[in-house]
Write a protein that holds these residues in place. Structure first.
Motif, PDB file in Angstrom:
ATOM      1  N   HIS A  66       0.823  -1.211   0.000  1.00 44.86           N
ATOM      2  CA  HIS A  66       0.000   0.000   0.000  1.00 44.86           C
ATOM      3  C   HIS A  66       0.862   1.268   0.000  1.00 44.86           C
ATOM      4  O   HIS A  66       2.065   1.230   0.266  1.00 44.86           O
ATOM      5  CB  HIS A  66      -0.928   0.006   1.217  1.00 44.86           C
ATOM      6  N   ASP A  67       0.234   2.395  -0.274  1.00 39.88           N
ATOM      7  CA  ASP A  67       0.892   3.701  -0.206  1.00 39.88           C
ATOM      8  C   ASP A  67       1.352   3.962   1.229  1.00 39.88           C
ATOM      9  O   ASP A  67       0.883   3.321   2.181  1.00 39.88           O
ATOM     10  CB  ASP A  67      -0.078   4.786  -0.663  1.00 39.88           C
ATOM     11  N   THR A  68       2.265   4.896   1.388  1.00 39.47           N
ATOM     12  CA  THR A  68       2.853   5.121   2.702  1.00 39.47           C
ATOM     13  C   THR A  68       2.419   6.451   3.283  1.00 39.47           C
ATOM     14  O   THR A  68       2.947   7.513   2.952  1.00 39.47           O
ATOM     15  CB  THR A  68       4.398   5.082   2.614  1.00 39.47           C
ATOM     16  N   VAL A  90      -1.389 -14.528  -2.865  1.00 36.55           N
ATOM     17  CA  VAL A  90      -1.364 -13.073  -2.674  1.00 36.55           C
ATOM     18  C   VAL A  90      -0.969 -12.740  -1.240  1.00 36.55           C
ATOM     19  O   VAL A  90      -1.591 -13.215  -0.285  1.00 36.55           O
ATOM     20  CB  VAL A  90      -2.735 -12.449  -2.993  1.00 36.55           C
ATOM     21  N   TYR A  91       0.051 -11.914  -1.127  1.00 38.53           N
ATOM     22  CA  TYR A  91       0.491 -11.407   0.175  1.00 38.53           C
ATOM     23  C   TYR A  91       0.185  -9.916   0.250  1.00 38.53           C
ATOM     24  O   TYR A  91       0.453  -9.171  -0.697  1.00 38.53           O
ATOM     25  CB  TYR A  91       1.999 -11.599   0.359  1.00 38.53           C
ATOM     26  N   THR A  92      -0.398  -9.485   1.358  1.00 40.89           N
ATOM     27  CA  THR A  92      -0.489  -8.051   1.647  1.00 40.89           C
ATOM     28  C   THR A  92       0.216  -7.814   2.968  1.00 40.89           C
ATOM     29  O   THR A  92       0.305  -8.719   3.813  1.00 40.89           O
ATOM     30  CB  THR A  92      -1.947  -7.567   1.761  1.00 40.89           C
ATOM     31  N   MET A  93       0.715  -6.626   3.146  1.00 39.05           N
ATOM     32  CA  MET A  93       1.377  -6.302   4.413  1.00 39.05           C
ATOM     33  C   MET A  93       1.040  -4.883   4.818  1.00 39.05           C
ATOM     34  O   MET A  93       0.863  -4.006   3.972  1.00 39.05           O
ATOM     35  CB  MET A  93       2.899  -6.475   4.291  1.00 39.05           C
ATOM     36  N   ASP A  94       0.881  -4.671   6.115  1.00 41.07           N
ATOM     37  CA  ASP A  94       0.803  -3.317   6.657  1.00 41.07           C
ATOM     38  C   ASP A  94       2.230  -2.894   6.968  1.00 41.07           C
ATOM     39  O   ASP A  94       2.881  -3.483   7.841  1.00 41.07           O
ATOM     40  CB  ASP A  94      -0.027  -3.281   7.944  1.00 41.07           C
ATOM     41  N   LEU A  95       2.727  -1.929   6.239  1.00 42.91           N
ATOM     42  CA  LEU A  95       4.086  -1.468   6.477  1.00 42.91           C
ATOM     43  C   LEU A  95       4.256  -1.014   7.922  1.00 42.91           C
ATOM     44  O   LEU A  95       3.295  -0.587   8.568  1.00 42.91           O
ATOM     45  CB  LEU A  95       4.432  -0.316   5.528  1.00 42.91           C
ATOM     46  N   LEU A  96       5.460  -1.123   8.433  1.00 42.64           N
ATOM     47  CA  LEU A  96       5.734  -0.659   9.788  1.00 42.64           C
ATOM     48  C   LEU A  96       5.276   0.794   9.933  1.00 42.64           C
ATOM     49  O   LEU A  96       5.530   1.627   9.070  1.00 42.64           O
ATOM     50  CB  LEU A  96       7.237  -0.758  10.074  1.00 42.64           C
ATOM     51  N   ASN A 110      13.391   5.770   3.825  1.00 40.52           N
ATOM     52  CA  ASN A 110      13.215   4.974   2.621  1.00 40.52           C
ATOM     53  C   ASN A 110      13.976   3.661   2.748  1.00 40.52           C
ATOM     54  O   ASN A 110      13.442   2.593   2.448  1.00 40.52           O
ATOM     55  CB  ASN A 110      13.697   5.774   1.409  1.00 40.52           C
ATOM     56  N   TYR A 111      15.202   3.737   3.221  1.00 39.42           N
ATOM     57  CA  TYR A 111      16.035   2.541   3.305  1.00 39.42           C
ATOM     58  C   TYR A 111      15.485   1.542   4.320  1.00 39.42           C
ATOM     59  O   TYR A 111      15.623   0.329   4.144  1.00 39.42           O
ATOM     60  CB  TYR A 111      17.473   2.909   3.662  1.00 39.42           C
ATOM     61  N   MET A 112      14.839   2.041   5.390  1.00 37.50           N
ATOM     62  CA  MET A 112      14.247   1.128   6.362  1.00 37.50           C
ATOM     63  C   MET A 112      13.174   0.270   5.689  1.00 37.50           C
ATOM     64  O   MET A 112      13.095  -0.947   5.912  1.00 37.50           O
ATOM     65  CB  MET A 112      13.629   1.912   7.523  1.00 37.50           C
ATOM     66  N   TYR A 113      12.340   0.894   4.853  1.00 35.58           N
ATOM     67  CA  TYR A 113      11.296   0.139   4.160  1.00 35.58           C
ATOM     68  C   TYR A 113      11.887  -0.774   3.083  1.00 35.58           C
ATOM     69  O   TYR A 113      11.351  -1.856   2.820  1.00 35.58           O
ATOM     70  CB  TYR A 113      10.270   1.089   3.559  1.00 35.58           C
ATOM     71  N   VAL A 114      12.966  -0.352   2.477  1.00 29.88           N
ATOM     72  CA  VAL A 114      13.666  -1.227   1.528  1.00 29.88           C
ATOM     73  C   VAL A 114      14.124  -2.496   2.243  1.00 29.88           C
ATOM     74  O   VAL A 114      13.939  -3.619   1.749  1.00 29.88           O
ATOM     75  CB  VAL A 114      14.870  -0.498   0.901  1.00 29.88           C
ATOM     76  N   GLN A 115      14.695  -2.323   3.420  1.00 30.13           N
ATOM     77  CA  GLN A 115      15.138  -3.476   4.210  1.00 30.13           C
ATOM     78  C   GLN A 115      13.967  -4.366   4.605  1.00 30.13           C
ATOM     79  O   GLN A 115      14.070  -5.601   4.571  1.00 30.13           O
ATOM     80  CB  GLN A 115      15.868  -2.993   5.468  1.00 30.13           C
ATOM     81  N   LEU A 116      12.846  -3.747   5.010  1.00 29.10           N
ATOM     82  CA  LEU A 116      11.674  -4.510   5.419  1.00 29.10           C
ATOM     83  C   LEU A 116      11.136  -5.351   4.265  1.00 29.10           C
ATOM     84  O   LEU A 116      10.866  -6.553   4.426  1.00 29.10           O
ATOM     85  CB  LEU A 116      10.581  -3.568   5.923  1.00 29.10           C
ATOM     86  N   ILE A 117      10.965  -4.750   3.100  1.00 30.77           N
ATOM     87  CA  ILE A 117      10.430  -5.468   1.951  1.00 30.77           C
ATOM     88  C   ILE A 117      11.362  -6.608   1.541  1.00 30.77           C
ATOM     89  O   ILE A 117      10.918  -7.735   1.269  1.00 30.77           O
ATOM     90  CB  ILE A 117      10.201  -4.497   0.775  1.00 30.77           C
TER      91      ILE A 117
END
Length: 316
Positions: A66-68, A90-96, A110-117
Motif C-alpha cells: 500500500h501507499d505510505t 497473494v500477500y499483503t502487508m501493513d508497512l511498519l 526509505n532505506y528502512m522500508y527497503v530493508q523490510l520489503i
C-alpha cells in the motif's frame, strides 16, 4: 507569586489538561469499529517491530504494498487481493508504522522500508515474487530491486511518486516539524487534530477518488482507524514524512531496471502524464497503461479495471 504568573500557570495547566483529555478521547473512540480486517492474518517478527500480513490463494506469489502515510493499510488492496487470489498466492502487508503493524517511535526512512520489503520476501515468501506497489511505496520497491534484483520478478506501480517530490532532503525546518509532532503530549494533540474524520473525507474526495459517490464510508472509517491505532503512534511516520526522511533520488536505480516494469497511471491527475514520461525517458522499457475517471487510488475506485490490467501484466 504574582497574580499574572498564577494566571499563566493556571491557563498552561488547563491547556495541557485539555490536550490530554482530547488525546484520550481520540484513543478511546477512533478504533471502536474494528474496521481493519484480521482474517488470514499473521505477524512477521522483524528487527524493528511486528509487521501484520495476510496470505491467500495459490499460484505464483504476488506482494501488494500500500501507499505510505499514517492512515494507510492493506485495506487499500481489499478489492484487488480477493480477485488476484484466484490465480496467485497473494500477500499483503501493513508497512511498519501503518495499520495493524507496530508503530515504533523512530525516524522512518526509505532505506528502512527497503530493508523490510527485502527481508519479508526472503523470510516469509521465500521465493522470487512479483510486486505491486502504490505511489510513494513504489520507491521502496525500486530501491529493493536495486539492492537485490534476484528476489523480485515483475514490478507494477500504481501512480508512482514523481522524482521532483522526492528531491527535498531533511533540513533544519523539516527536522523542527518532525520534532514538534514527536512531542509526547503536544505533538500527539496536533497529530490528532490533523488526522480527523473531516480531513480524511476531504482527502478521499479531492485526492484519492475522482468520483466521490463511489467512496465507501467503511473504507474511510478504516483509514481513520489506521491513523489512530496504538494511541496515535502513526504520528512518528507522519513526522518522518514531514521531515523528508522518506525521500531519495530514484533516477539511477530506474535507469538500471532490466526486468518487466509496468505503470498504471490515472489520467485524471494532471501531473501524472509528466511523471510517467520522466520515468520512461530514463528507461524506455517501462510499460504505461492509463486509466480514466480515477485519481490516486484506482485500485479502490475502479478495482475491476485495475485487476484486469494487473492480471494481464502478471500473465504476460
Amino acid at each position: 507569586m504574582k497574580k499574572g504568573t498564577k494566571k499563566f500557570l493556571f491557563l498552561s495547566v488547563a491547556t495541557l489538561a485539555g490536550m490530554y483529555a482530547y488525546n484520550q478521547f481520540v484513543a478511546s473512540t477512533s478504533t471502536k469499529k474494528n474496521m481493519l480486517p484480521t482474517k488470514n492474518g499473521s505477524y512477521y517478527s522483524w528487527k524493528q517491530g511486528n509487521v501484520f500480513y495476510t496470505k491467500t490463494g495459490t499460484g505464483d506469489p504476488v506482494l501488494l504494498i500500500h501507499d505510505t502515510n499514517s492512515a494507510s493499510s492493506s485495506v487499500e488492496w481489499s478489492k484487488i487481493s480477493k480477485r488476484l487470489q484466484k490465480k496467485h498466492t497473494v500477500y499483503t502487508m501493513d508497512l511498519l508504522g501503518c495499520g495493524l503493524s507496530d508503530k515504533p517511535g523512530l525516524s522512518y526512512t526509505n532505506y528502512m522500508y527497503v530493508q523490510l520489503i527485502t527481508a519479508f520476501i526472503k523470510d516469509i515468501i521465500k521465493s522470487k515474487t512479483s510486486v505491486v506497489a502504490s505511489n510513494l511505496s513504489s520507491s521502496f520497491v525500486i530501491m529493493a530491486n536495486q539492492l537485490d534484483a534476484s528476489i523480485i520478478d515483475k514490478m507494477i506501480f500504481i501512480n508512482p511518486v514523481s522524482f521532483h517530490s522526492m528531491d527535498a532532503m531533511p533540513d533544519q525546518q523539516s527536522k523542527l516539524k518532525q520534532t514538534i509532532i514527536n512531542l509526547p503530549l503536544v505533538g500527539t494533540f496536533i497529530y490528532n487534530l490533523l488526522m480527523n474524520p473531516k480531513r480524511i473525507d476531504r482527502q478521499f474526495r479531492f485526492i484519492y477518488y475522482c468520483r466521490p459517490q463511489l467512496i465507501s464510508s467503511k473504507t474511510k472509517d478504516a483509514y481513520y482507524e489506521a491513523a489512530h491505532m496504538d494511541n496515535s503512534n502513526g504520528k512518528y511516520l507522519y513526522s518522518s514524512l514531514l521531515g523528508n526522511y522518506m525521500n531519495i533520488d530514484l533516477r539511477h536505480a530506474v535507469k538500471k531496471i532490466t526486468k518487466p516494469v509496468s505503470f498504471i497511471i490515472s489520467s485524471d491527475i494532471k501531473a501524472n502524464y509528466k511523471t510517467a514520461q520522466e520515468y520512461r525517458k530514463l528507461n524506455s522499457n517501462i510499460d504505461i497503461t492509463y486509466v480514466s475517471n480515477c485519481k490516486l487510488y484506482p485500485q479502490l475506485e475502479n478495482p475491476e479495471k485495475v485487476y484486469q490490467i494487473i492480471e494481464n501484466k502478471l500473465s504476460n
